[in-house]
Design a protein around this motif. Sequence first.
Motif, PDB file in Angstrom:
ATOM      1  N   GLN A 181       1.200  14.303  -6.743  1.00  0.00           N
ATOM      2  CA  GLN A 181       0.301  15.265  -6.088  1.00  0.00           C
ATOM      3  C   GLN A 181      -1.149  14.814  -6.055  1.00  0.00           C
ATOM      4  OE1 GLN A 181       1.007  19.236  -7.589  1.00  0.00           O
ATOM      5  NE2 GLN A 181       3.222  19.042  -7.380  1.00  0.00           N
ATOM      6  N   ARG A 182      -1.364  13.507  -6.084  1.00  0.00           N
ATOM      7  CA  ARG A 182      -2.716  12.956  -5.912  1.00  0.00           C
ATOM      8  C   ARG A 182      -2.867  12.610  -4.427  1.00  0.00           C
ATOM      9  NH1 ARG A 182      -5.125  10.849 -10.651  1.00  0.00           N
ATOM     10  NH2 ARG A 182      -6.007   9.143  -9.417  1.00  0.00           N
ATOM     11  N   TYR A 183      -2.916  13.657  -3.618  1.00  0.00           N
ATOM     12  CA  TYR A 183      -2.822  13.482  -2.166  1.00  0.00           C
ATOM     13  C   TYR A 183      -4.020  12.740  -1.567  1.00  0.00           C
ATOM     14  CZ  TYR A 183       0.876  16.895  -2.858  1.00  0.00           C
ATOM     15  OH  TYR A 183       2.000  17.541  -3.304  1.00  0.00           O
ATOM     16  N   ALA A 184      -5.215  12.971  -2.076  1.00  0.00           N
ATOM     17  CA  ALA A 184      -6.389  12.278  -1.555  1.00  0.00           C
ATOM     18  C   ALA A 184      -6.293  10.776  -1.820  1.00  0.00           C
ATOM     19  CB  ALA A 184      -7.659  12.854  -2.174  1.00  0.00           C
ATOM     20  N   TYR A 225       3.001   7.727   8.640  1.00  0.00           N
ATOM     21  CA  TYR A 225       2.565   8.932   9.342  1.00  0.00           C
ATOM     22  C   TYR A 225       3.279  10.178   8.827  1.00  0.00           C
ATOM     23  CZ  TYR A 225       0.445   5.462  12.332  1.00  0.00           C
ATOM     24  OH  TYR A 225      -0.297   4.406  12.782  1.00  0.00           O
ATOM     25  N   ASN A 226       4.528  10.025   8.440  1.00  0.00           N
ATOM     26  CA  ASN A 226       5.237  11.145   7.831  1.00  0.00           C
ATOM     27  C   ASN A 226       4.553  11.552   6.530  1.00  0.00           C
ATOM     28  OD1 ASN A 226       7.542  12.967   7.836  1.00  0.00           O
ATOM     29  ND2 ASN A 226       8.329  11.783   6.108  1.00  0.00           N
ATOM     30  N   GLN A 227       4.238  10.566   5.707  1.00  0.00           N
ATOM     31  CA  GLN A 227       3.601  10.858   4.426  1.00  0.00           C
ATOM     32  C   GLN A 227       2.179  11.388   4.611  1.00  0.00           C
ATOM     33  OE1 GLN A 227       6.659  10.706   3.058  1.00  0.00           O
ATOM     34  NE2 GLN A 227       5.568  10.184   1.190  1.00  0.00           N
ATOM     35  N   MET A 228       1.471  10.845   5.590  1.00  0.00           N
ATOM     36  CA  MET A 228       0.125  11.337   5.879  1.00  0.00           C
ATOM     37  C   MET A 228       0.168  12.794   6.310  1.00  0.00           C
ATOM     38  SD  MET A 228      -1.464   8.043   7.872  1.00  0.00           S
ATOM     39  CE  MET A 228      -2.900   8.917   8.491  1.00  0.00           C
ATOM     40  N   GLY A 229       1.136  13.117   7.162  1.00  0.00           N
ATOM     41  CA  GLY A 229       1.241  14.486   7.645  1.00  0.00           C
ATOM     42  C   GLY A 229       1.429  15.478   6.511  1.00  0.00           C
ATOM     43  N   TYR A 230       2.321  15.139   5.584  1.00  0.00           N
ATOM     44  CA  TYR A 230       2.551  16.034   4.451  1.00  0.00           C
ATOM     45  C   TYR A 230       1.350  16.061   3.509  1.00  0.00           C
ATOM     46  CZ  TYR A 230       7.379  16.966   5.709  1.00  0.00           C
ATOM     47  OH  TYR A 230       8.518  17.397   6.364  1.00  0.00           O
ATOM     48  N   SER A 231       0.699  14.922   3.315  1.00  0.00           N
ATOM     49  CA  SER A 231      -0.464  14.891   2.433  1.00  0.00           C
ATOM     50  C   SER A 231      -1.576  15.792   2.959  1.00  0.00           C
ATOM     51  CB  SER A 231      -0.980  13.452   2.290  1.00  0.00           C
ATOM     52  OG  SER A 231      -0.027  12.626   1.667  1.00  0.00           O
ATOM     53  N   TYR A 232      -1.880  15.660   4.240  1.00  0.00           N
ATOM     54  CA  TYR A 232      -2.912  16.516   4.829  1.00  0.00           C
ATOM     55  C   TYR A 232      -2.508  17.983   4.770  1.00  0.00           C
ATOM     56  CZ  TYR A 232      -5.813  12.746   6.693  1.00  0.00           C
ATOM     57  OH  TYR A 232      -6.657  11.674   6.826  1.00  0.00           O
ATOM     58  N   ARG A 233      -1.221  18.245   4.994  1.00  0.00           N
ATOM     59  CA  ARG A 233      -0.741  19.629   4.944  1.00  0.00           C
ATOM     60  C   ARG A 233      -0.934  20.216   3.558  1.00  0.00           C
ATOM     61  NH1 ARG A 233       5.620  21.312   5.463  1.00  0.00           N
ATOM     62  NH2 ARG A 233       5.442  23.081   4.077  1.00  0.00           N
ATOM     63  N   PHE A 234      -0.581  19.461   2.515  1.00  0.00           N
ATOM     64  CA  PHE A 234      -0.711  19.975   1.158  1.00  0.00           C
ATOM     65  C   PHE A 234      -2.170  20.143   0.743  1.00  0.00           C
ATOM     66  CE2 PHE A 234       3.631  17.863   0.335  1.00  0.00           C
ATOM     67  CZ  PHE A 234       4.290  18.995   0.800  1.00  0.00           C
ATOM     68  N   LEU A 235      -3.062  19.400   1.412  1.00  0.00           N
ATOM     69  CA  LEU A 235      -4.495  19.544   1.149  1.00  0.00           C
ATOM     70  C   LEU A 235      -5.117  20.640   2.009  1.00  0.00           C
ATOM     71  CD1 LEU A 235      -5.600  15.806   0.806  1.00  0.00           C
ATOM     72  CD2 LEU A 235      -5.506  17.522  -1.010  1.00  0.00           C
ATOM     73  N   LEU A 257       0.826  -1.205   0.000  1.00  0.00           N
ATOM     74  CA  LEU A 257       0.000   0.000   0.000  1.00  0.00           C
ATOM     75  C   LEU A 257       0.860   1.254   0.000  1.00  0.00           C
ATOM     76  CD1 LEU A 257      -2.610  -1.241   2.621  1.00  0.00           C
ATOM     77  CD2 LEU A 257      -3.088  -0.765   0.215  1.00  0.00           C
ATOM     78  N   LEU A 258       1.941   1.216   0.765  1.00  0.00           N
ATOM     79  CA  LEU A 258       2.841   2.375   0.837  1.00  0.00           C
ATOM     80  C   LEU A 258       3.460   2.686  -0.518  1.00  0.00           C
ATOM     81  CD1 LEU A 258       4.428   4.468   2.619  1.00  0.00           C
ATOM     82  CD2 LEU A 258       6.209   2.717   2.794  1.00  0.00           C
ATOM     83  N   LEU A 259       3.901   1.662  -1.240  1.00  0.00           N
ATOM     84  CA  LEU A 259       4.523   1.888  -2.547  1.00  0.00           C
ATOM     85  C   LEU A 259       3.572   2.602  -3.499  1.00  0.00           C
ATOM     86  CD1 LEU A 259       6.424  -1.494  -3.044  1.00  0.00           C
ATOM     87  CD2 LEU A 259       7.459   0.771  -2.707  1.00  0.00           C
ATOM     88  N   LEU A 260       2.326   2.119  -3.569  1.00  0.00           N
ATOM     89  CA  LEU A 260       1.356   2.746  -4.465  1.00  0.00           C
ATOM     90  C   LEU A 260       1.004   4.147  -3.976  1.00  0.00           C
ATOM     91  CD1 LEU A 260      -0.534   2.676  -6.874  1.00  0.00           C
ATOM     92  CD2 LEU A 260      -2.204   1.435  -5.465  1.00  0.00           C
ATOM     93  N   ALA A 261       0.827   4.287  -2.664  1.00  0.00           N
ATOM     94  CA  ALA A 261       0.491   5.599  -2.104  1.00  0.00           C
ATOM     95  C   ALA A 261       1.578   6.620  -2.403  1.00  0.00           C
ATOM     96  CB  ALA A 261       0.275   5.485  -0.601  1.00  0.00           C
ATOM     97  N   ASN A 262       2.828   6.191  -2.311  1.00  0.00           N
ATOM     98  CA  ASN A 262       3.928   7.129  -2.536  1.00  0.00           C
ATOM     99  C   ASN A 262       3.993   7.624  -3.974  1.00  0.00           C
ATOM    100  OD1 ASN A 262       4.726   7.115   0.114  1.00  0.00           O
ATOM    101  ND2 ASN A 262       6.473   5.752  -0.186  1.00  0.00           N
ATOM    102  N   VAL A 263       3.568   6.782  -4.916  1.00  0.00           N
ATOM    103  CA  VAL A 263       3.513   7.247  -6.306  1.00  0.00           C
ATOM    104  C   VAL A 263       2.442   8.326  -6.443  1.00  0.00           C
ATOM    105  CG1 VAL A 263       3.134   6.620  -8.713  1.00  0.00           C
ATOM    106  CG2 VAL A 263       4.323   5.036  -7.203  1.00  0.00           C
ATOM    107  N   LEU A 288      -4.816   5.215   0.848  1.00  0.00           N
ATOM    108  CA  LEU A 288      -3.932   4.059   0.982  1.00  0.00           C
ATOM    109  C   LEU A 288      -3.135   4.108   2.276  1.00  0.00           C
ATOM    110  CD1 LEU A 288      -2.803   4.061  -2.728  1.00  0.00           C
ATOM    111  CD2 LEU A 288      -4.099   2.230  -1.638  1.00  0.00           C
ATOM    112  N   TYR A 289      -2.661   5.302   2.664  1.00  0.00           N
ATOM    113  CA  TYR A 289      -1.945   5.422   3.937  1.00  0.00           C
ATOM    114  C   TYR A 289      -2.853   5.036   5.101  1.00  0.00           C
ATOM    115  CZ  TYR A 289       1.621   8.161   1.412  1.00  0.00           C
ATOM    116  OH  TYR A 289       2.604   8.571   0.547  1.00  0.00           O
TER     117      TYR A 289
END
Length: 200
Positions: free
Chosen positions: A122-125, A145-155, A111-117, A130-131
């Motif tokens: 910039q498909r944060y939602a 959690y690091n990636q989630m934090g940045y995703s929510y921030r960019f949204l 899930l992380l691999l696909l989410a990171n792509v 996936l995160y």
Amino acid sequence: TTASAEARAAYLRGRALTERLRGQEARAHFEKAVAADPGLALAWLGLANTQGSAKEFFATLDKAVALEAKVSDGERLMIRGADAGGKGDTATQVQSYEELVRKYPNDERALLLLANVHFGTQRYADALALYERAAKIDPGFSQIYNQMGYSYRFLGDMKKSEAAFKKYTEVLPDDPNPWDSYAELLLKLVPRGPIAAALR
């Protein structure tokens, strides 16, 4: 895929360090893994991802690609996705990782691999969905959690971003990166003015 207990143990130590964003430390363990078993494709992949230059990355990744026929479906898809990503072929990378998730829907790393792509494009939602799935599978899997934090921030959702970064510090309280990511967010939340300017 390996018959060597030594290679497997070294690979897992390297993977754990990589997931804590400690790639330089991880490299030595991946080197030990491929020395113990040159046929351990994922160790070559891990080693590629911790190289210091693009030239070294591709040279090492090629060794993982050369072993595709000798590994499991999951390993092959991980390698193909990485190879496609390195070549800038995002469509093939997504296709590889989507197939990986279909085959292993309860694997947090798939899930992380696909989410990171999605994150990288910039498909944060889409990434967040996936995160969140990965977090339910393994609440102690720190990297999400690091990636989630940045995703929510960019949204623009600073409350959820802060919650994710706080969780990151709880999961890895003794590592510097969680605190660095959280501090970066807090600087964004400081009201503008002379104090904010001084802090920045």
